[in-house]
Design a protein around this motif. Structure first.
Motif, short mmCIF file in Angstrom:
data_model
loop_
_atom_site.label_atom_id
_atom_site.label_comp_id
_atom_site.label_asym_id
_atom_site.label_seq_id
_atom_site.Cartn_x
_atom_site.Cartn_y
_atom_site.Cartn_z
N ALA A 22 -2.09 3.27 -6.84
CA ALA A 22 -2.01 4.37 -5.89
C ALA A 22 -1.91 3.80 -4.48
N LEU A 23 -1.07 4.41 -3.66
CA LEU A 23 -0.90 3.98 -2.28
C LEU A 23 -1.52 5.03 -1.37
N SER A 24 -2.26 4.60 -0.40
CA SER A 24 -2.92 5.53 0.51
C SER A 24 -2.52 5.22 1.95
N ASN A 25 -2.04 6.23 2.64
CA ASN A 25 -1.67 6.11 4.05
C ASN A 25 -0.56 5.09 4.31
N TRP A 26 0.38 4.97 3.38
CA TRP A 26 1.55 4.13 3.62
C TRP A 26 2.61 5.02 4.23
N GLU A 27 2.88 4.85 5.50
CA GLU A 27 3.82 5.69 6.23
C GLU A 27 4.86 4.84 6.92
N GLY A 28 6.08 5.33 6.99
CA GLY A 28 7.14 4.64 7.70
C GLY A 28 7.81 3.57 6.86
N SER A 29 8.56 2.74 7.52
CA SER A 29 9.38 1.73 6.85
C SER A 29 8.63 0.42 6.64
N GLY A 30 9.02 -0.28 5.60
CA GLY A 30 8.48 -1.60 5.28
C GLY A 30 9.42 -2.26 4.30
N PHE A 31 8.99 -3.33 3.69
CA PHE A 31 9.83 -4.08 2.78
C PHE A 31 9.12 -4.32 1.47
N TYR A 32 9.90 -4.57 0.42
CA TYR A 32 9.34 -4.98 -0.86
C TYR A 32 10.23 -6.04 -1.46
N GLY A 33 9.64 -6.84 -2.34
CA GLY A 33 10.38 -7.81 -3.12
C GLY A 33 9.84 -7.78 -4.53
N ASP A 34 10.70 -7.82 -5.50
CA ASP A 34 10.30 -7.77 -6.91
C ASP A 34 10.79 -9.04 -7.57
N ASN A 35 9.90 -9.98 -7.86
CA ASN A 35 10.32 -11.24 -8.47
C ASN A 35 9.71 -11.44 -9.84
N GLN A 36 9.58 -10.34 -10.60
CA GLN A 36 9.10 -10.44 -11.96
C GLN A 36 10.11 -11.21 -12.81
N THR A 37 9.65 -11.67 -13.94
CA THR A 37 10.55 -12.33 -14.88
C THR A 37 10.56 -11.54 -16.18
N GLY A 38 11.58 -11.73 -16.94
CA GLY A 38 11.69 -11.03 -18.22
C GLY A 38 12.88 -10.10 -18.20
N GLY A 39 13.46 -9.89 -19.36
CA GLY A 39 14.69 -9.13 -19.45
C GLY A 39 14.58 -7.67 -19.09
N ARG A 40 13.41 -7.04 -19.27
CA ARG A 40 13.30 -5.60 -19.03
C ARG A 40 12.27 -5.27 -17.96
N ALA A 41 11.90 -6.20 -17.14
CA ALA A 41 10.90 -5.95 -16.10
C ALA A 41 11.50 -5.07 -15.01
N THR A 42 10.81 -3.99 -14.70
CA THR A 42 11.25 -3.06 -13.67
C THR A 42 10.02 -2.46 -13.01
N ALA A 43 10.06 -2.29 -11.71
CA ALA A 43 9.01 -1.56 -11.00
C ALA A 43 9.52 -0.14 -10.78
N THR A 44 8.60 0.82 -10.75
CA THR A 44 8.95 2.22 -10.55
C THR A 44 8.13 2.79 -9.41
N PHE A 45 8.79 3.53 -8.52
CA PHE A 45 8.13 4.18 -7.40
C PHE A 45 8.01 5.67 -7.73
N TYR A 46 6.83 6.25 -7.46
CA TYR A 46 6.57 7.66 -7.73
C TYR A 46 6.13 8.38 -6.46
N GLY A 47 6.48 9.64 -6.38
CA GLY A 47 6.08 10.47 -5.26
C GLY A 47 4.88 11.33 -5.61
N GLN A 48 4.65 12.33 -4.80
CA GLN A 48 3.54 13.24 -5.00
C GLN A 48 3.62 13.89 -6.37
N GLY A 49 2.46 13.99 -7.05
CA GLY A 49 2.42 14.60 -8.37
C GLY A 49 3.04 13.77 -9.46
N GLY A 50 3.28 12.48 -9.20
CA GLY A 50 3.87 11.60 -10.21
C GLY A 50 5.37 11.74 -10.36
N ARG A 51 6.02 12.40 -9.42
CA ARG A 51 7.47 12.60 -9.47
C ARG A 51 8.18 11.26 -9.31
#
Length: 80
Positions: A22-51
């Motif tokens: 859960a993210l709290s009080n993250w507002e505005g722009s920033g950066f991310y990097g995803d350096n997982q390994t594995g054939g099906r590794a994926t990160a998912t971002f969700y909005g309010q209510g798990g959307r």
């Protein structure tokens, strides 16, 4: 990375364990990097209510930083 107005500097967060964070009080722009390994590794971002907002596919290390508006992001699942 997220800009922290209280310290006037960048804040770096690492989500190492496979979980939903859960993210709290993250507002505005920033950066991310995803350096997982594995054939099906994926990160998912969700909005309010798990959307679902978007999937972030893996990138070969070292991962490049991608820009993100964090205001609509309420949680992150860092694995598939």
């Amino acid at each position: 990375m997220v800009w922290d107005h209280s310290t006037d500097g960048w804040e770096v967060f690492r989500f190492d364990r496979c979980a939903t964070y859960a993210l709290s009080n993250w507002e505005g722009s920033g950066f991310y990097g995803d350096n997982q390994t594995g054939g099906r590794a994926t990160a998912t971002f969700y909005g309010q209510g798990g959307r679902w907002l978007k999937n972030v596919p893996i990138s070969a290390p070292p991962a490049g930083a991608e820009s993100q508006d964090w205001s609509p992001v309420w949680s992150i699942r860092n694995c598939y």
